[in-house]
Design a protein around this motif. Structure first.
Motif, short mmCIF file in Angstrom:
data_model
loop_
_atom_site.label_atom_id
_atom_site.label_comp_id
_atom_site.label_asym_id
_atom_site.label_seq_id
_atom_site.Cartn_x
_atom_site.Cartn_y
_atom_site.Cartn_z
N MET A 1 0.83 -1.20 0.00
CA MET A 1 0.00 0.00 0.00
C MET A 1 0.87 1.25 0.00
O MET A 1 1.89 1.30 0.69
CB MET A 1 -0.91 0.00 1.24
CG MET A 1 -1.88 -1.17 1.29
SD MET A 1 -2.74 -1.34 2.88
CE MET A 1 -1.51 -2.23 3.85
N THR B 1 0.69 5.42 0.61
CA THR B 1 -0.12 6.50 1.16
C THR B 1 0.77 7.69 1.52
O THR B 1 1.99 7.66 1.31
CB THR B 1 -0.91 6.00 2.39
OG1 THR B 1 -1.88 6.98 2.76
CG2 THR B 1 0.02 5.72 3.57
N LYS C 1 -8.95 -3.91 2.49
CA LYS C 1 -8.83 -2.84 1.49
C LYS C 1 -9.94 -1.80 1.66
O LYS C 1 -9.69 -0.59 1.57
CB LYS C 1 -8.85 -3.42 0.08
CG LYS C 1 -7.57 -4.16 -0.29
CD LYS C 1 -7.73 -4.99 -1.54
CE LYS C 1 -7.99 -4.18 -2.77
NZ LYS C 1 -8.12 -5.03 -3.97
N ALA C 2 -11.14 -2.26 1.91
CA ALA C 2 -12.26 -1.33 2.10
C ALA C 2 -12.03 -0.46 3.34
O ALA C 2 -12.27 0.76 3.32
CB ALA C 2 -13.57 -2.10 2.23
N THR D 1 -9.21 2.08 2.61
CA THR D 1 -9.70 3.14 1.71
C THR D 1 -10.55 4.14 2.48
O THR D 1 -10.38 5.36 2.35
CB THR D 1 -10.51 2.52 0.55
OG1 THR D 1 -9.65 1.66 -0.20
CG2 THR D 1 -11.08 3.60 -0.36
N GLU D 2 -11.46 3.61 3.31
CA GLU D 2 -12.32 4.50 4.09
C GLU D 2 -11.53 5.25 5.15
O GLU D 2 -11.69 6.46 5.34
CB GLU D 2 -13.44 3.69 4.75
CG GLU D 2 -14.40 4.53 5.56
CD GLU D 2 -15.48 3.72 6.25
OE1 GLU D 2 -16.20 4.29 7.09
OE2 GLU D 2 -15.60 2.51 5.96
N THR E 1 -8.44 6.13 5.30
CA THR E 1 -7.50 7.16 4.80
C THR E 1 -8.17 8.08 3.79
O THR E 1 -7.48 8.80 3.07
CB THR E 1 -6.27 6.49 4.15
OG1 THR E 1 -6.69 5.67 3.04
CG2 THR E 1 -5.51 5.62 5.15
N SER E 2 -9.48 8.04 3.76
CA SER E 2 -10.26 8.91 2.86
C SER E 2 -9.80 8.81 1.41
O SER E 2 -9.68 9.82 0.70
CB SER E 2 -10.18 10.37 3.34
OG SER E 2 -10.64 10.48 4.68
N GLY E 3 -9.52 7.58 1.00
CA GLY E 3 -9.16 7.34 -0.40
C GLY E 3 -7.74 7.74 -0.77
O GLY E 3 -7.38 7.75 -1.95
N ARG E 4 -6.88 8.03 0.23
CA ARG E 4 -5.52 8.48 -0.06
C ARG E 4 -4.52 7.32 -0.14
O ARG E 4 -3.31 7.55 -0.13
CB ARG E 4 -5.05 9.49 1.00
CG ARG E 4 -5.92 10.73 1.10
CD ARG E 4 -5.23 11.85 1.89
NE ARG E 4 -4.68 11.40 3.15
CZ ARG E 4 -5.37 11.29 4.29
NH1 ARG E 4 -6.67 11.55 4.31
NH2 ARG E 4 -4.77 10.91 5.41
N THR E 5 -5.01 6.08 -0.19
CA THR E 5 -4.12 4.91 -0.27
C THR E 5 -4.31 4.21 -1.61
O THR E 5 -5.44 3.93 -2.01
CB THR E 5 -4.41 3.92 0.88
OG1 THR E 5 -4.15 4.57 2.12
CG2 THR E 5 -3.52 2.69 0.77
N ALA E 6 -3.18 3.93 -2.26
CA ALA E 6 -3.21 3.13 -3.50
C ALA E 6 -2.67 1.74 -3.19
O ALA E 6 -1.67 1.60 -2.47
CB ALA E 6 -2.35 3.81 -4.57
#
Length: 217
Positions: A139, A141, A184-185, A188-189, A191-196
């Motif tokens: 991941m 971030t 993963k969900a 994502t939640e 980190t407010s979508g800041r993780t790839a």
């Protein structure tokens, strides 16, 4: 594949019962051929022993099971040895118990106990790990997100197995296949979508003394 306990590294244990020596040698095996080669090697090593009894269990579902009393009264050696392996939930492991007769008969019950205890001693001195199927997840971030990821991993008893800190942060973890989508969900939640998710590789893995071990999937 459900998590399975395998012999990662074999070991040896010994007990003495009424002057008879029982030496248990445990080894990881992946096939019947490997098991039979190991048994033959033990019989050659301990050629002067009174008995070289064996048991092995192979397969994800323990589907291949064999044992031998090697001249001891029927059911007093091989089967009790196999029962210990099965009772411990062992997969892909073989054990040979070598007996040097000490001059005193142990009786049926005494033999069963001695061979069972020998295997337990051998397993105690081996390295047993829990092998499971899952993913190596990497991941990426920012520095604001890493604390949340560490928290979420800790909540799930997951370890960071690798990390790098540059202008961004990348961490790797090993996660069971049943937990990957939920993790993963949550990341994502959290980190407010800041993780790839830059890597998601299918692997089989285990941990030994906190260190990750990877197997062919």
């Amino acid at each position: 594949m459900n998590p399975i306990k395998i012999v990662y590294e074999g070991g040896e244990g010994e007990i003495v019962e009424k002057k008879s020596r029982f030496i248990a040698t445990v080894k990881p095996v992946e096939s019947q051929g490997e098991a039979l080669d190991f048994i033959a090697a033990m019989k050659k090593k301990y050629w002067d022993a009174t008995h070289n009894c064996f048991a092995f269990v192979i397969g994800e579902n323990q589907e291949l099971q064999r044992c031998s009393d090697d001249g001891e009264p029927q059911g007093t050696a091989g089967r009790p040895m196999l029962d210990v392996l099965l009772g411990e939930g062992i997969h892909n492991g073989a054990v040979v118990v070598t007996r040097y007769f000490g001059g005193t008969l142990l009786g049926t019950g005494g033999l069963v106990r001695a061979y069972s205890r020998s295997v337990q001693e051998g397993l105690k001195n081996s390295r047993i790990v829990e092998k499971r199927q899952g993913f190596l997840l990497r991941m990426r971030t920012d520095y604001g997100g890493i604390g949340k990821i560490q928290y979420l991993l800790g909540q799930r008893d997951l370890r960071i197995t690798d990390s790098s800190y540059t202008d961004v942060v990348e961490v790797e973890t090993l996660v069971g296949q049943e937990k990957i989508e939920e993790l993963k969900a949550a990341v994502t939640e959290g980190t407010s979508g800041r993780t790839a998710f830059v890597k998601e590789e299918k692997v089989c893995f285990a941990f030994l003394e906190g260190e990750p071990i990877l197997f062919e999937p």
